[in-house]
Scaffold this active site. Structure first.
Site, PDB file in Angstrom:
ATOM      1  N   GLY A  31       0.813  -1.220   0.000  1.00 39.70           N
ATOM      2  CA  GLY A  31       0.000   0.000   0.000  1.00 39.70           C
ATOM      3  C   GLY A  31       0.839   1.258   0.000  1.00 39.70           C
ATOM      4  N   HIS A  34       2.306   4.496  -5.123  1.00 41.58           N
ATOM      5  CA  HIS A  34       2.872   5.592  -5.911  1.00 41.58           C
ATOM      6  C   HIS A  34       3.040   5.108  -7.355  1.00 41.58           C
ATOM      7  CE1 HIS A  34       6.531   3.276  -5.470  1.00 41.58           C
ATOM      8  NE2 HIS A  34       6.478   3.392  -4.153  1.00 41.58           N
ATOM      9  N   HIS A  37       4.394   1.531  -8.075  1.00 41.07           N
ATOM     10  CA  HIS A  37       3.418   0.436  -8.006  1.00 41.07           C
ATOM     11  C   HIS A  37       2.536   0.431  -9.263  1.00 41.07           C
ATOM     12  CE1 HIS A  37       3.973   1.386  -3.552  1.00 41.07           C
ATOM     13  NE2 HIS A  37       4.284   0.108  -3.590  1.00 41.07           N
ATOM     14  N   LYS A 149      13.342  -1.866  -8.174  1.00 40.73           N
ATOM     15  CA  LYS A 149      13.719  -1.015  -7.033  1.00 40.73           C
ATOM     16  C   LYS A 149      14.237  -1.876  -5.882  1.00 40.73           C
ATOM     17  CE  LYS A 149      13.261   2.172  -3.677  1.00 40.73           C
ATOM     18  NZ  LYS A 149      13.112   1.391  -2.499  1.00 40.73           N
ATOM     19  N   GLN A 153      15.213  -8.512  -3.685  1.00 42.08           N
ATOM     20  CA  GLN A 153      13.902  -9.140  -3.459  1.00 42.08           C
ATOM     21  C   GLN A 153      13.415  -9.826  -4.739  1.00 42.08           C
ATOM     22  OE1 GLN A 153      10.699  -7.207  -1.095  1.00 42.08           O
ATOM     23  NE2 GLN A 153       9.783  -6.773  -3.079  1.00 42.08           N
TER      24      GLN A 153
HETATM   25  P1  AMP Z   1       6.122  -2.283  -1.526  1.00 40.29           P
HETATM   26  O1  AMP Z   1       4.724  -1.743  -1.440  1.00 40.29           O
HETATM   27  O2  AMP Z   1       7.172  -1.314  -1.117  1.00 40.29           O
HETATM   28  O3  AMP Z   1       6.251  -3.630  -0.874  1.00 40.29           O
HETATM   29  O4  AMP Z   1       6.380  -2.540  -3.058  1.00 40.29           O
HETATM   30  C1  AMP Z   1       5.497  -3.329  -3.838  1.00 40.29           C
HETATM   31  C2  AMP Z   1       6.143  -3.578  -5.180  1.00 40.29           C
HETATM   32  O5  AMP Z   1       6.373  -2.339  -5.831  1.00 40.29           O
HETATM   33  C3  AMP Z   1       7.498  -4.278  -5.057  1.00 40.29           C
HETATM   34  O6  AMP Z   1       7.621  -5.237  -6.090  1.00 40.29           O
HETATM   35  C4  AMP Z   1       8.463  -3.137  -5.227  1.00 40.29           C
HETATM   36  O7  AMP Z   1       9.710  -3.543  -5.750  1.00 40.29           O
HETATM   37  C5  AMP Z   1       7.722  -2.276  -6.228  1.00 40.29           C
HETATM   38  N1  AMP Z   1       8.214  -0.897  -6.199  1.00 40.29           N
HETATM   39  C6  AMP Z   1       8.396  -0.116  -5.106  1.00 40.29           C
HETATM   40  N2  AMP Z   1       8.919   1.071  -5.454  1.00 40.29           N
HETATM   41  C7  AMP Z   1       9.081   1.044  -6.806  1.00 40.29           C
HETATM   42  C8  AMP Z   1       9.585   1.973  -7.767  1.00 40.29           C
HETATM   43  N3  AMP Z   1      10.035   3.182  -7.417  1.00 40.29           N
HETATM   44  N4  AMP Z   1       9.602   1.606  -9.064  1.00 40.29           N
HETATM   45  C9  AMP Z   1       9.159   0.376  -9.440  1.00 40.29           C
HETATM   46  N5  AMP Z   1       8.668  -0.543  -8.584  1.00 40.29           N
HETATM   47  C10 AMP Z   1       8.631  -0.218  -7.286  1.00 40.29           C
END
Ligand code: AMP
Length: 279
Positions: A31, A34, A37, A149, A153
């Site tokens: 969640g 941005h 996502h 990013k 992971q």
């Molecule tokens: P998170 O909500 O931080 O767990 O991220 C969910 C997914 O979005 C994960 O696969 C992250 O790698 C990806 N993500 C987060 N930030 C970015 C970004 N700036 N650009 C591309 N993917 C992202």
């Protein structure tokens, strides 16, 4: 856009799509959404008929001293963004749906999970692999999208999907950045104005390393210089700033793709970023 809070509700919706022979994409998130996502959502929509986004702040990937309680939770705002992006289904379960009291199974991808982030956050990738394995098995998407990013992971999840023979295509999406280069992250909201002004320096340093290593510079020297530069500019601690093999994250070997990866603290915020070394 439908919203499911339980695994059963979510599965009933996805089952109907499958019956109609429709392909399904999944973007797992925590969640506070941005553009990063949303770019993954669009990638999924290009590759499948129906798109699912999960929103779940996963307690298992936070250490006791980390920010699980203060992690930004903005469900209504997220739902609005996902509705605008034409997402078909949001899966937003409560913690007890994913981890009931009798939940005892953990997934660990040995080796790669112990490197880099694993040195600083020892349980982190066990928490990530466990929840992502569960989400992939729950939704059974044809394609699942993860951001570069969080490069390590992405490597861990690819290895897990391969090792567990999960019938899903794991795809990585490029890092989406602010106009000054800072990688978008839900945690950027923690930065003070002064820290926010300094934050793009991390991207500048890893870009400089990538360019210099590509031009044949000594890896240890350029990484040491970048680390010094970050410290002097006001970063509090540099957890790592390294050049590694882009696939194994082990030491680089000549002729193979390389990746610059970094993690550093600005005040109470830990930033991570990475970039490919031009071939
Ligand atoms: P998170 O909500 O931080 O767990 O991220 C969910 C997914 O979005 C994960 O696969 C992250 O790698 C990806 N993500 C987060 N930030 C970015 C970004 N700036 N650009 C591309 N993917 C992202």
């Amino acid at each position: 856009m439908e919203v499911a809070r339980s695994i059963a509700e979510m599965r009933a919706i996805v089952r109907n799509w499958r019956k109609a022979d429709q392909k399904v994409s999944l973007v797992p998130t925590m969640g506070a959404l941005h553009e990063g996502h949303l770019s993954l959502v669009h990638m999924g929509q290009d590759r499948a008929d129906k798109s699912v986004v999960s929103i779940f702040v996963n307690p298992a990937q936070f250490a006791p001293h980390e920010d699980f309680n203060t992690y930004p939770r903005e469900e209504e705002r997220d739902f609005t963004a996902l509705r605008q992006a034409n997402v078909d289904l949001v899966f937003a379960p409560p913690v007890e749906e994913i981890y009931p009291d009798n939940h005892h199974t953990k997934v660990e991808v040995e080796g790669i999970s112990q490197l880099l982030e694993g040195q600083f956050r020892p349980q982190f990738f066990i928490g990530v692999a466990t929840v992502v394995a569960k989400l992939l098995i729950q939704v059974m998407p044809d394609v699942a999208l993860f951001g570069e990013k969080d490069y390590q992971q992405l490597c861990v999840i690819r290895a897990m999907a391969r090792d567990l023979d999960l019938p899903v295509d794991v795809l990585g999406g490029e890092t989406i950045r602010e106009s000054d280069g800072l990688a978008m992250s839900s945690r950027n909201a923690y930065l003070t104005n002064a820290e926010r002004a300094l934050a793009p320096r991390l991207y500048q340093e890893i870009t400089a390393i990538a360019d210099q290593v590509s031009a044949g510079a000594d890896i240890d020297k350029v990484c040491a210089a970048a680390s010094k530069g970050l410290s002097e500019s006001g970063f509090k601690a540099i957890d790592y700033i390294v050049v590694k093999d882009a696939d194994t994250l082990g030491d680089p070997t000549p002729g193979r793709p390389m990746r610059v990866l970094a993690a550093a603290w600005l005040g109470r915020t830990r930033l991570i970023d990475n970039i490919a070394v031009p071939g």
